[in-house]
Design a protein around this motif. Structure first.
Motif, short mmCIF file in Angstrom:
data_model
loop_
_atom_site.label_atom_id
_atom_site.label_comp_id
_atom_site.label_asym_id
_atom_site.label_seq_id
_atom_site.Cartn_x
_atom_site.Cartn_y
_atom_site.Cartn_z
N GLU A 275 0.83 -1.21 0.00
CA GLU A 275 0.00 0.00 0.00
C GLU A 275 0.87 1.26 0.00
N ALA A 276 1.99 1.23 0.71
CA ALA A 276 2.89 2.38 0.71
C ALA A 276 3.52 2.58 -0.66
N PHE A 277 3.86 1.47 -1.33
CA PHE A 277 4.43 1.57 -2.68
C PHE A 277 3.42 2.21 -3.64
N VAL A 278 2.19 1.77 -3.56
CA VAL A 278 1.15 2.32 -4.44
C VAL A 278 0.96 3.81 -4.18
N ALA A 279 1.04 4.18 -2.90
CA ALA A 279 0.85 5.58 -2.52
C ALA A 279 2.14 6.40 -2.64
#
Length: 288
Positions: A275-279
């Motif tokens: 999720e951090a990568f996507v964001a």
């Protein structure tokens, strides 16, 4: 040792028996400080270069065993006070009494020292040793049993057992040291008992890097903080597999890693990283 508040959905009895807080541990035979998930153990008998005693051996063994269940310790730093790491077993408080004991009591002692190494390898927290000055005998074993070793140019590491009439096969040295520096180099140190200097230890792969004497503990703490900020459950799996795969064939190791990685893919930290990568953010791991 207090019991941590169990997470939602976890049976309190299960949590009480398997999860505990250790940051506030009150050490008796060495110094202990824990902050931000990083515990710092300091062997603190500087006037005699921080030798071990029967008491400190037993307490270290029990503490590293307890760390298997600690929820608030993510990494450990091990150092010595006063410009030295550890001079080994105290000549007057250990060596002297040992020459008076019979076989059953001697085996009790050697099993206790071996159990300390087992506990260090079994605890999920990576252990960073900060090694300066004298690192001899059982002190060299503590360094060897750590996961990472930061040294200084003036560090002198000696597996000096044969100099006191004993075999080099002490506390797992014949199994572990060759895997770190190679069979021939380990054989030389164990047969001669000579000191390995800091630069030599770096070239041989015993030390991960060398630091200035005044900075070695701080750099070890910083490295431990970096590790503690990572996915601690996954780091514990990595440590377990690094240790267990010594006794596996390649095919067995690959299968074991497949199972271990699948378990890690079930963690919330794995989801957080995605999720951090996507964001386009940096993940904040929480160890679950």
């Amino acid at each position: 040792m207090s019991t941590s508040t169990p997470p939602s959905g976890l049976d309190p009895a299960l949590a009480a028996g398997n999860r505990r807080a250790l940051a506030g541990y009150a050490a008796r035979h060495f110094l202990w400080h824990c902050e931000g998930g990083v515990a710092h153990i300091t062997l603190s008998r500087p006037a005699r270069k921080n030798p071990l005693t029967f008491d400190s051996y037993a307490e270290l063994r029990d503490l590293f065993r307890a760390l298997q269940h600690a929820v608030d310790v993510k990494a450990v730093v091990l150092s010595g006070a006063g410009g030295n790491f550890c001079s080994g077993g105290d000549v007057h408080e250990i060596i002297g009494p040992l020459v008076q004991l019979k076989a059953p009591e001697l085996l009790m002692f050697t099993r206790m020292t071996g159990d300390l190494v087992k506990a260090m390898r079994a605890c999920p927290q990576p252990i960073v040793a900060a090694i300066d000055g004298v690192c001899a005998g059982a002190g060299a074993i503590l360094a060897m049993a750590s996961d990472l070793r930061l040294g200084t140019a003036r560090a002198k590491t000696a597996f000096l057992f044969n100099r006191v009439g004993l075999a080099g096969c002490d506390m797992g040295a014949c199994a572990m040291l060759p895997r770190i520096i190679g069979q021939g180099r380990a054989s030389e140190l164990l047969y001669t008992g000579r000191s390995m200097g800091g630069e030599e230890g770096l070239q041989w792969g015993f030390f991960n890097r060398l630091c200035a004497p005044e900075a070695v503990v701080d750099e070890a703490l910083q490295l431990a903080r970096e590790i503690a900020a990572g996915p601690s459950f996954a780091n514990g799996i990595t440590k377990t597999m690094l240790h267990q795969e010594w006794n596996m064939g390649v095919d067995q190791a690959i299968e074991a890693e497949a199972q271990a990685q699948a378990i890690c893919m079930l963690t919330e930290d794995f989801r957080r990283a995605y999720e951090a990568f996507v964001a386009k953010q940096r993940p904040v791991f929480q160890g679950n």
